[in-house]
Design a protein around this motif. Structure first.
Motif, PDB file in Angstrom:
ATOM      1  N   GLY C 220     -28.449   5.746 -40.012  1.00 42.77           N
ATOM      2  CA  GLY C 220     -26.993   5.726 -39.991  1.00 42.77           C
ATOM      3  C   GLY C 220     -26.322   6.324 -41.205  1.00 42.77           C
ATOM      4  O   GLY C 220     -25.108   6.472 -41.229  1.00 42.77           O
ATOM      5  N   HIS C 221     -27.091   6.630 -42.233  1.00 47.54           N
ATOM      6  CA  HIS C 221     -26.504   7.200 -43.449  1.00 47.54           C
ATOM      7  C   HIS C 221     -26.906   8.656 -43.606  1.00 47.54           C
ATOM      8  O   HIS C 221     -27.995   9.043 -43.175  1.00 47.54           O
ATOM      9  N   ILE C 222     -26.033   9.421 -44.262  1.00 49.60           N
ATOM     10  CA  ILE C 222     -26.444  10.760 -44.675  1.00 49.60           C
ATOM     11  C   ILE C 222     -27.174  10.585 -46.004  1.00 49.60           C
ATOM     12  O   ILE C 222     -26.572  10.171 -47.003  1.00 49.60           O
ATOM     13  N   VAL C 223     -28.474  10.836 -46.001  1.00 49.24           N
ATOM     14  CA  VAL C 223     -29.219  10.595 -47.237  1.00 49.24           C
ATOM     15  C   VAL C 223     -29.300  11.837 -48.110  1.00 49.24           C
ATOM     16  O   VAL C 223     -29.584  11.758 -49.298  1.00 49.24           O
ATOM     17  N   GLU C 224     -29.070  12.987 -47.496  1.00 48.02           N
ATOM     18  CA  GLU C 224     -29.120  14.199 -48.314  1.00 48.02           C
ATOM     19  C   GLU C 224     -28.262  15.261 -47.677  1.00 48.02           C
ATOM     20  O   GLU C 224     -28.211  15.381 -46.448  1.00 48.02           O
ATOM     21  N   ARG C 225     -27.567  16.026 -48.514  1.00 47.20           N
ATOM     22  CA  ARG C 225     -26.823  17.162 -47.981  1.00 47.20           C
ATOM     23  C   ARG C 225     -26.830  18.272 -49.011  1.00 47.20           C
ATOM     24  O   ARG C 225     -26.843  18.019 -50.213  1.00 47.20           O
ATOM     25  N   GLY C 226     -26.805  19.491 -48.518  1.00 44.94           N
ATOM     26  CA  GLY C 226     -26.801  20.605 -49.443  1.00 44.94           C
ATOM     27  C   GLY C 226     -27.064  21.897 -48.706  1.00 44.94           C
ATOM     28  O   GLY C 226     -27.308  21.897 -47.506  1.00 44.94           O
ATOM     29  N   PRO C 227     -27.006  23.001 -49.441  1.00 42.17           N
ATOM     30  CA  PRO C 227     -27.310  24.298 -48.838  1.00 42.17           C
ATOM     31  C   PRO C 227     -28.719  24.263 -48.223  1.00 42.17           C
ATOM     32  O   PRO C 227     -29.625  23.642 -48.792  1.00 42.17           O
ATOM     33  N   ALA C 228     -28.856  24.944 -47.082  1.00 41.19           N
ATOM     34  CA  ALA C 228     -30.108  24.854 -46.338  1.00 41.19           C
ATOM     35  C   ALA C 228     -31.320  25.163 -47.204  1.00 41.19           C
ATOM     36  O   ALA C 228     -32.297  24.398 -47.219  1.00 41.19           O
ATOM     37  N   GLU C 229     -31.274  26.252 -47.940  1.00 44.20           N
ATOM     38  CA  GLU C 229     -32.459  26.641 -48.702  1.00 44.20           C
ATOM     39  C   GLU C 229     -32.778  25.648 -49.806  1.00 44.20           C
ATOM     40  O   GLU C 229     -33.931  25.406 -50.134  1.00 44.20           O
ATOM     41  N   ARG C 230     -31.729  25.033 -50.355  1.00 42.38           N
ATOM     42  CA  ARG C 230     -31.953  24.061 -51.427  1.00 42.38           C
ATOM     43  C   ARG C 230     -32.632  22.809 -50.856  1.00 42.38           C
ATOM     44  O   ARG C 230     -33.623  22.314 -51.404  1.00 42.38           O
ATOM     45  N   VAL C 231     -32.114  22.321 -49.725  1.00 40.97           N
ATOM     46  CA  VAL C 231     -32.704  21.125 -49.116  1.00 40.97           C
ATOM     47  C   VAL C 231     -34.159  21.403 -48.749  1.00 40.97           C
ATOM     48  O   VAL C 231     -35.043  20.575 -48.927  1.00 40.97           O
ATOM     49  N   TRP C 232     -34.394  22.588 -48.255  1.00 40.29           N
ATOM     50  CA  TRP C 232     -35.741  22.958 -47.814  1.00 40.29           C
ATOM     51  C   TRP C 232     -36.688  23.082 -49.007  1.00 40.29           C
ATOM     52  O   TRP C 232     -37.804  22.583 -48.996  1.00 40.29           O
ATOM     53  N   ALA C 233     -36.189  23.753 -50.054  1.00 44.76           N
ATOM     54  CA  ALA C 233     -37.080  24.073 -51.163  1.00 44.76           C
ATOM     55  C   ALA C 233     -37.171  22.934 -52.170  1.00 44.76           C
ATOM     56  O   ALA C 233     -38.228  22.709 -52.756  1.00 44.76           O
ATOM     57  N   ALA C 234     -36.091  22.228 -52.372  1.00 41.17           N
ATOM     58  CA  ALA C 234     -36.109  21.173 -53.387  1.00 41.17           C
ATOM     59  C   ALA C 234     -35.417  19.923 -52.873  1.00 41.17           C
ATOM     60  O   ALA C 234     -34.329  19.574 -53.324  1.00 41.17           O
ATOM     61  N   PRO C 235     -36.025  19.258 -51.931  1.00 40.94           N
ATOM     62  CA  PRO C 235     -35.390  18.059 -51.388  1.00 40.94           C
ATOM     63  C   PRO C 235     -35.297  16.975 -52.454  1.00 40.94           C
ATOM     64  O   PRO C 235     -36.227  16.788 -53.223  1.00 40.94           O
ATOM     65  N   GLN C 236     -34.146  16.290 -52.466  1.00 37.84           N
ATOM     66  CA  GLN C 236     -33.924  15.278 -53.498  1.00 37.84           C
ATOM     67  C   GLN C 236     -34.304  13.889 -53.007  1.00 37.84           C
ATOM     68  O   GLN C 236     -34.831  13.089 -53.758  1.00 37.84           O
TER      69      GLN C 236
END
Lengths: 304, 289, 258
Positions: C220-236
């Motif tokens: 139910g929560h958004i746990v991560e958001r960001g530019p696609a390549e950033r999320v893909w390459a460096a997930p937080q």
């Protein structure tokens, strides 16, 4: 040697040829992958091996079945009654959707023990002991309590483990797994795949893994057969089929997959020491809009 | 992309000509329909003319015998189809329309509307059909039109209940939701997306109901609440016949007429239901090779 | 003309009442500016489909607000959908269920054209845009394969000239070799028509190929958001990392992911 030898298996329903001569060897202690898209005949092949082809289907060809104590020259020539004795006992199947394949109104215990008692003629106590043993085998936590619970009280991944437990209850020689992880979340998929691989090693099962997902194939299949239009168009070892596919179609299938592996991450989960584990605070996208125009695989011309 | 989808039909029901019951049903029903149409042109005695010796048993001149007033029973039985079939069909159409309308509204809108409609339906269900039909028909006065009205008033809940449940499950279908997102109001949603997709089970229901409605209609006439004398109507003919029990032909032939037409409609309805059964309806599997 | 902005502030959706209520969506903030492709990724039960339904007014909110061009989106109820909301259109998961089996493809697309607030191409244009033959208009849905039906569903949604296109797992029931193609088709069609696209999927690998921004949803929560390549390459977020690590890779090496 335990296994199945399928030669020139054909199946026709009315005017439609569903299988056009499938030939395939399936060995004990190996996972044989049947890859292909919907309509390729991979699921129908699995059903025929269980003797569950649709009514009215005309099946020809030969399926030779061998296990430790007997050999049946042609499964297709068996009477339905003889096949019933074999199915569930020597040849078992795991379906795609565990929620649909388990009876919602019966406890897990009933579903596990009925089956065992029917085929192996065990007493109630023996059957319960066997059920606990099976649930331990498929790593369902607290088996004794689990036996008293109903399917809706389990997650999809646990249910699929239970379905596998039911399938292996009578120590079959052949296990047919039709898209066993397709209905599951990607994060529980790995556990089921690992379980299938363990069963292959520990029980010497001949596993037929039917899947459209080449990633899943690549993870656990020992050999892969690519099916299309009701025939096997390419088969070989896992490495060979995925890394050096011989047919154009297999090449297209692999090219159509999204671009993996992920650059930032390797196969160990969560092991990345990231100093700042905070989620990115805002959703402001970068203004450049189209970051990757060239990467879309448009090469396949199948189906759509 | 251009590869055509191959349709694979699982062997569903056998074709009509391989199902004996369907053939029997079609034969019976078409016999009566043809009779209904051509009977005035047949060389038969006037069904109302009291020209013959009363109560003569079946013979060469009167294959079905004559009744107490000296009328030809064969002629009256064949003419009886004209008093029964059109009214039964009309009756089913009225109940179908009334029931579908009310049931679709109940199913689509739900809530209070649904409660009110379905409680009224329950009220009708609470009484034995024929008893309620008798009460209503008696209140309206005898006559075949009043019998039809009476039966329509008490048979719509059957249809309403079935269509309500069909609409309930259809209204959450993705294509219905998609239609609503494209701006379809409740009426166009019902008309365009829902009703066409629940029509086939309703057709089966109507076919099966036709038989029982003929039975009820004849029943009312039998009790003197339907067709008024001297009209030739099967139910009232059977009714007259039972008072002359030793003259078996009076009740037997119109009774046989009722039996064949009811059985015929039921066989056809069963066949239709089998061929539209959800399992066989899903038997068309898409294979995009 | 550029489309309107879809804005979600603290959107919360609950199922059931009282103590047994389940919070499916818990305070989601999201902005969908014109011409943007946003990917919403999560596993079953994370609330992503509920969120899509809420945006279309099909799901009442327990808290927060959803606005289109600054105006709130009321629950749909039984009434006709207000004209301004027709600018939000959806493509559903199951192409076998989302087209009316009893109506011709052309008529169903025409329904969309009739409510369009700005001029759109003819039915044939729309079909051509989704790489279908114009002759498809005269045929019925059952004559088409799953991928073709999904193209038709996209054409129908685009016929209403939406500013916001939502894809609720639009590729989940398609063959693997089609998934990327249908996803990029949706992206291309949306961009060509100045619409923004909210693409909901469980498949991070495909979403990454088409989305500018990726949102990862979990319980139910958004746990991560960001530019696609950033999320893909460096997930937080740890969950994103687990999700990424679990993707099986077709490399032929026999490694089980995760």
């Amino acid at each position: 040697m335990t296994g199945l030898v399928i030669s020139d298996l054909r199946l026709r329903i009315g005017q439609a040829d569903i299988l056009n001569g499938v030939s395939l060897g399936i060995l004990g202690g190996e996972i044989t992958g049947l890859a292909g898209e919907s309509g390729s005949g991979k699921t129908m092949t699995g059903l025929v091996l269980c003797g569950l082809q649709p009514a009215g289907a005309v099946v020809t060809g030969r399926v030779e079945f061998t296990d430790s104590d007997r050999s049946i020259p042609n499964l297709l020539a068996l009477q339905p009654r003889e096949f019933n004795r074999l199915r569930g006992r020597r040849i078992a199947m795991v379906a795609q959707d565990p929620v649909a394949s388990l009876h919602p109104m019966l406890t897990i215990g009933t579903q596990l023990t009925d089956h065992v008692r029917h085929h192996l003629r065990l007493s109630k106590q023996q059957a319960t002991a066997r059920a606990v043993e099976l649930l331990e085998r498929v790593q369902v936590p607290t088996p004794e309590t689990a036996l008293r619970r109903y399917p809706h009280q389990f997650s999809g991944g646990q249910l699929q483990r239970i379905a596998i437990a039911i399938a292996i209850a009578c120590e079959p020689a052949v296990l047919i797994a039709d898209e066993p992880t397709t209905a599951l979340d990607v994060t529980v998929q790995a556990g089921i795949l690992r379980l299938l691989r363990e069963l292959r090693d520990d029980l010497g099962l001949a596993i037929i893994l039917i899947s459209h997902d080449l990633g899943v194939m690549s993870a656990i299949a020992d050999t892969i057969a690519v099916m299309r239009y009701g025939t096997v168009i390419e088969q070989g070892s896992r490495q060979q089929v995925i890394q050096q596919p011989q047919t154009e179609y297999a090449r297209e299938l692999i090219a159509a997959l999204p671009q993996v592996p992920p650059p930032g991450i390797t196969t160990d989960a969560g092991g990345q020491p990231h100093p700042d584990a905070q989620p990115h605070p805002d959703a402001q996208p970068h203004p450049g809009v189209q970051p990757h125009p060239g990467n879309h695989p448009h090469s396949t011309r199948t189906g759509a | 992309m251009t590869a055509p989808a191959t349709l694979i039909r699982r062997p569903r029901i056998a074709p009509v000509w391989r199902r004996p019951l369907a053939i029997v049903g079609i034969l019976f029903v078409s016999f009566w329909f043809i009779t209904m149409i051509i009977v005035p042109f047949l060389p038969l005695a006037d069904p109302l003319a009291q020209d013959f010796t009363p109560l003569s048993p079946p013979s060469g001149t009167h294959p079905f015998g004559t009744d107490i007033l000296g009328r030809d029973v064969l002629s009256r039985t064949l003419f009886g189809s004209r008093a029964t079939l059109p009214f039964a069909i009309l009756l089913v159409i009225i109940s179908l329309i009334l029931g579908s309308l009310v049931g679709a509204i109940a199913g689509y809108f739900g809530g209070v509307i649904d409660e009110i409609i379905m409680r009224i339906a329950d009220l009708v269900f609470a009484f034995p059909t024929i008893v309620l039909a008798m009460v209503v028909a008696a209140a309206l006065g005898p006559g075949i039109t009043n019998a039809v009205i009476a039966l329509a008033l008490i048979s719509w809940p059957n249809y309403a209940r079935v269509i309500r449940s069909l609409v309930l499950s259809a209204r959450n279908q993705e294509y219905v939701v998609a239609g609503r997102l494209l701006g379809a109001g409740p009426l166009s949603s019902l008309r365009r997306d829902i009703l066409p997709n629940v029509a086939s089970p309703m057709l089966v229901l109507a076919m099966l109901d036709l038989g029982s409605q003929i039975l009820l209609l004849s029943g009312l006439s039998f009790l003197g609440l339907g067709a008024v004398p001297p009209a030739a109507e099967w139910g009232s003919m059977v009714g007259d016949g039972v008072q002359q029990f030793s003259n078996w032909w009076l009740a037997a032939f119109p009774g046989l007429a009722i039996l064949t037409v009811v059985v015929g409609f039921n066989f056809i309805g069963d066949t239709l239901r089998d061929s539209l059964d959800p399992r066989s309806a899903n038997a068309v599997t898409q294979v995009n090779a | 003309m550029m489309g309107a902005i879809l804005q979600l502030d603290g959107v919360t959706v609950r199922y059931g009442r009282g103590a047994s209520a389940v919070t499916a969506v818990a305070g989601v903030d999201l902005e969908l500016p014109p011409g943007q492709i946003v990917g919403l990724v999560g596993e079953s039960g994370c609330g992503k489909s509920t969120l899509a339904r809420a945006i279309c007014g099909l799901q009442p909110l327990a808290g927060g607000r959803i606005t289109l061009a600054g105006e709130p989106i009321p629950p749909l109820g039984h009434r006709r959908r207000p004209a301004r909301l027709l600018r939000i259109q959806m493509v559903f998961q199951n192409p076998y269920a989302s087209l009316n089996p009893r109506r011709r493809v052309g008529d169903q697309i025409e329904d969309g054209r009739r409510v369009a607030t700005r001029p759109v191409g003819s039915v044939s244009d729309l079909l051509t845009e989704v790489e279908m033959d114009a002759s498809a208009a005269d045929r019925f849905p059952h004559e088409f394969s799953g991928g073709q039906r999904q193209r038709i569903a996209i054409a129908r949604a685009m016929a209403a000239a939406p500013d916001i296109l939502i894809g609720d797992e639009p590729i989940a029931s398609l063959d693997a070799s089609l998934q990327s193609r249908i996803a990029s088709l949706m992206r291309d069609v949306a961009l060509r028509n100045d619409a923004s696209l909210l693409f909901i999927s469980h498949d991070l690998a495909v979403v990454r190929e088409i989305a500018d921004t990726i949102l990862v949803m979990h319980t139910g929560h958004i746990v991560e958001r960001g530019p696609a390549e950033r999320v893909w390459a460096a997930p937080q977020d740890p969950y994103t990392r687990r999700l990424l690590a679990a993707i099986p890779i077709a490399d032929g090496l026999g490694r089980i992911p995760g």
